[in-house]
Design an enzyme around this catalytic site. Structure first.
Site, PDB file in Angstrom:
ATOM      1  CG  HIS A  29      39.659  58.227  27.436  1.00  0.00           C
ATOM      2  ND1 HIS A  29      39.315  57.107  28.157  1.00  0.00           N
ATOM      3  CD2 HIS A  29      40.288  57.769  26.330  1.00  0.00           C
ATOM      4  CE1 HIS A  29      39.720  56.028  27.523  1.00  0.00           C
ATOM      5  NE2 HIS A  29      40.318  56.401  26.393  1.00  0.00           N
ATOM      6  NE  ARG A  45      47.535  55.086  17.584  1.00  0.00           N
ATOM      7  CZ  ARG A  45      46.289  54.685  17.360  1.00  0.00           C
ATOM      8  NH1 ARG A  45      45.445  55.483  16.739  1.00  0.00           N
ATOM      9  NH2 ARG A  45      45.887  53.493  17.751  1.00  0.00           N
ATOM     10  CD  GLU A  71      44.337  56.672  25.924  1.00  0.00           C
ATOM     11  OE1 GLU A  71      45.046  55.932  25.233  1.00  0.00           O
ATOM     12  OE2 GLU A  71      43.179  56.365  26.280  1.00  0.00           O
ATOM     13  CG  ASN A 105      52.207  54.151  19.539  1.00  0.00           C
ATOM     14  OD1 ASN A 105      51.889  53.357  20.407  1.00  0.00           O
ATOM     15  ND2 ASN A 105      51.318  54.708  18.742  1.00  0.00           N
ATOM     16  CG  HIS A 165      36.210  69.543  16.710  1.00  0.00           C
ATOM     17  ND1 HIS A 165      35.286  69.397  15.703  1.00  0.00           N
ATOM     18  CD2 HIS A 165      35.506  69.900  17.813  1.00  0.00           C
ATOM     19  CE1 HIS A 165      34.082  69.660  16.173  1.00  0.00           C
ATOM     20  NE2 HIS A 165      34.188  69.954  17.458  1.00  0.00           N
ATOM     21  CD  GLU A 198      33.712  73.628  18.382  1.00  0.00           C
ATOM     22  OE1 GLU A 198      32.808  74.340  17.918  1.00  0.00           O
ATOM     23  OE2 GLU A 198      33.592  72.391  18.553  1.00  0.00           O
TER      24      GLU A 198
END
Length: 146
Positions: free
Chosen positions: A5, A9, A62, A66, A80, A123
């Protein structure tokens, strides 16, 4: 070795889910809230990767949210995310119709870039051979950075 993966964030989980799922078309594979660590992890998969993601937990994107406010820079230093698509023109049109700016239009029928709400560059690559260049894409100028 196999690809598992990519983690990015995100500053606003709901805005990011709307972008990645409703606009781009990814699907939520799992979501876990970690009260002790004060964060949420959401794993997404492209439609053609859903079966593999269910079986092997990969390939996925993922999203890490936070709970305590943090500031994230432009994301350009990240690089990217890249997705292969069956019809680059149709996907770019869908994104534009959803209010997303196409930073690098698919003038060549092969490649386009746009950004997530957190500034992550995404992209799109046409699967197989490039599509025949056509308007309005062929004469569109670049906008901003990608």
């Amino acid at each position: 070795m196999r690809y598992l993966h990519t983690m990015v964030r995100v500053a606003n989980l709901e805005e990011s889910l709307k972008f990645y799922c409703e606009k781009l078309g990814l699907q939520v594979m799992s979501r876990n809230d970690y009260d002790k660590g004060r964060f949420t992890l959401v794993y997404l998969a492209a439609p053609e990767d859903v079966d593999a993601a269910r079986e092997k937990k990969a390939p996925t994107l993922e999203l890490t949210y936070n709970w305590d406010p943090e500031s994230y820079d432009s994301g350009r230093n990240f690089g990217h995310l890249a997705y292969g698509v069956n019809d680059i023109y149709a996907v770019c049109q869908r994104m534009m119709d959803a209010g997303v700016t196409i930073n690098r239009p698919p003038r060549d029928g092969h490649m386009a870039f746009f950004r997530s709400p957190d500034g992550i560059s995404i992209e799109l690559l046409q699967d197989g051979e490039p599509m025949e260049p056509k308007e309005p894409w062929q004469s569109m100028e670049n906008t901003g950075e990608w």
